[in-house]
Enzyme design. Sequence first.
Site, PDB file in Angstrom:
ATOM      1  CG  HIS A 180      -8.572  -3.492  -2.353  1.00  0.00           C
ATOM      2  ND1 HIS A 180      -9.753  -2.484  -2.980  1.00  0.00           N
ATOM      3  CD2 HIS A 180      -8.562  -2.572  -1.240  1.00  0.00           C
ATOM      4  CE1 HIS A 180      -9.940  -1.625  -2.237  1.00  0.00           C
ATOM      5  NE2 HIS A 180      -9.421  -1.534  -1.093  1.00  0.00           N
TER       6      HIS A 180
ATOM      7  CG  ASN B  62     -12.664  -0.932   3.765  1.00  0.00           C
ATOM      8  OD1 ASN B  62     -12.929  -1.360   4.794  1.00  0.00           O
ATOM      9  ND2 ASN B  62     -11.545  -0.196   3.688  1.00  0.00           N
TER      10      ASN B  62
ATOM     11  CD  GLU C  50      -9.538   6.065   0.338  1.00  0.00           C
ATOM     12  OE1 GLU C  50      -8.445   5.841  -0.194  1.00  0.00           O
ATOM     13  OE2 GLU C  50      -9.260   6.344   1.550  1.00  0.00           O
ATOM     14  CB  VAL C  51      -9.399   1.617  -4.903  1.00  0.00           C
ATOM     15  CG1 VAL C  51      -8.992   1.147  -6.285  1.00  0.00           C
ATOM     16  CG2 VAL C  51      -8.305   2.627  -4.313  1.00  0.00           C
TER      17      VAL C  51
ATOM     18  CG  HIS D 226      -6.752  -3.100   3.200  1.00  0.00           C
ATOM     19  ND1 HIS D 226      -6.171  -1.868   3.058  1.00  0.00           N
ATOM     20  CD2 HIS D 226      -8.040  -2.981   2.648  1.00  0.00           C
ATOM     21  CE1 HIS D 226      -7.068  -0.977   2.458  1.00  0.00           C
ATOM     22  NE2 HIS D 226      -8.112  -1.454   2.075  1.00  0.00           N
TER      23      HIS D 226
ATOM     24  CG  ASP E  93      -1.860   1.065   1.187  1.00  0.00           C
ATOM     25  OD1 ASP E  93      -3.295   0.364   0.947  1.00  0.00           O
ATOM     26  OD2 ASP E  93      -1.791   2.249   0.907  1.00  0.00           O
TER      27      ASP E  93
HETATM   28  P1  AMP Z   1      -9.862   1.118   0.351  1.00  0.00           P
HETATM   29  O1  AMP Z   1     -10.159   2.398   1.208  1.00  0.00           O
HETATM   30  O2  AMP Z   1     -10.398   0.278   1.054  1.00  0.00           O
HETATM   31  O3  AMP Z   1     -10.577   1.173  -1.189  1.00  0.00           O
HETATM   32  O4  AMP Z   1      -8.192   1.025   0.012  1.00  0.00           O
HETATM   33  C1  AMP Z   1      -7.707   1.535  -0.933  1.00  0.00           C
HETATM   34  C2  AMP Z   1      -6.208   1.536  -0.782  1.00  0.00           C
HETATM   35  O5  AMP Z   1      -5.410   1.737  -1.683  1.00  0.00           O
HETATM   36  C3  AMP Z   1      -5.869   2.809   0.358  1.00  0.00           C
HETATM   37  O6  AMP Z   1      -5.147   1.983   1.598  1.00  0.00           O
HETATM   38  C4  AMP Z   1      -4.692   3.580  -0.345  1.00  0.00           C
HETATM   39  O7  AMP Z   1      -3.783   3.702   0.551  1.00  0.00           O
HETATM   40  C5  AMP Z   1      -4.216   2.555  -1.404  1.00  0.00           C
HETATM   41  N1  AMP Z   1      -3.754   3.266  -2.462  1.00  0.00           N
HETATM   42  C6  AMP Z   1      -4.356   4.200  -3.219  1.00  0.00           C
HETATM   43  N2  AMP Z   1      -3.593   4.428  -4.234  1.00  0.00           N
HETATM   44  C7  AMP Z   1      -2.250   3.606  -4.328  1.00  0.00           C
HETATM   45  C8  AMP Z   1      -1.179   3.319  -5.133  1.00  0.00           C
HETATM   46  N3  AMP Z   1      -1.029   4.155  -6.211  1.00  0.00           N
HETATM   47  N4  AMP Z   1      -0.513   2.244  -4.883  1.00  0.00           N
HETATM   48  C9  AMP Z   1      -0.746   1.586  -3.618  1.00  0.00           C
HETATM   49  N5  AMP Z   1      -1.676   1.782  -2.838  1.00  0.00           N
HETATM   50  C10 AMP Z   1      -2.709   2.602  -3.181  1.00  0.00           C
END
Ligand code: AMP
Length: 117
Positions: A104, A91, A99-100, A106, A33
């Site tokens: 995924h 999440n 967020e993404v 963690h 991350d």
């Molecule tokens: P979530 O909030 O569960 O969607 O987690 C998304 C995660 O992606 C967060 O912990 C961010 O820190 C991580 N993240 C966002 N952009 C990148 C990136 N370019 N490379 C690696 N991790 C990322």
Amino acid sequence: MAYDSSNIFAKMIRGEISCQKILENEHALAFYDLYPKAPIHILVIPKGDYENSADFYRHANAFEVTEFYQLLDRVIEHLQLEQGGFRLVSNCGKNAGQEVPHFHVHILAGGPLGSGF
Ligand code: AMP
């Protein structure tokens, strides 16, 4: 809602942006991350187009699901995380903090993580 292939993890899978890769197999990728919330913070993603955990569990085939969890376990073994303990978090949806919009998990490890979720 249709999968949005412009998300950052989809770009990593296509090789359009780089990541700090740990391990991969045919159907999954594990990388660090970029903004770690624990001393060790890893993300494991399927290479298929799945928006969240519900989408993955319902629509991924058995081979994709197996490869995903095999890779996750290989990371745990490779980095020897089991002895010190680790936490898995996924999440699902914006209200849960996703967020993404690409499924995924963690892996949080590397020290006391507290008892909160
Ligand atoms: P979530 O909030 O569960 O969607 O987690 C998304 C995660 O992606 C967060 O912990 C961010 O820190 C991580 N993240 C966002 N952009 C990148 C990136 N370019 N490379 C690696 N991790 C990322």
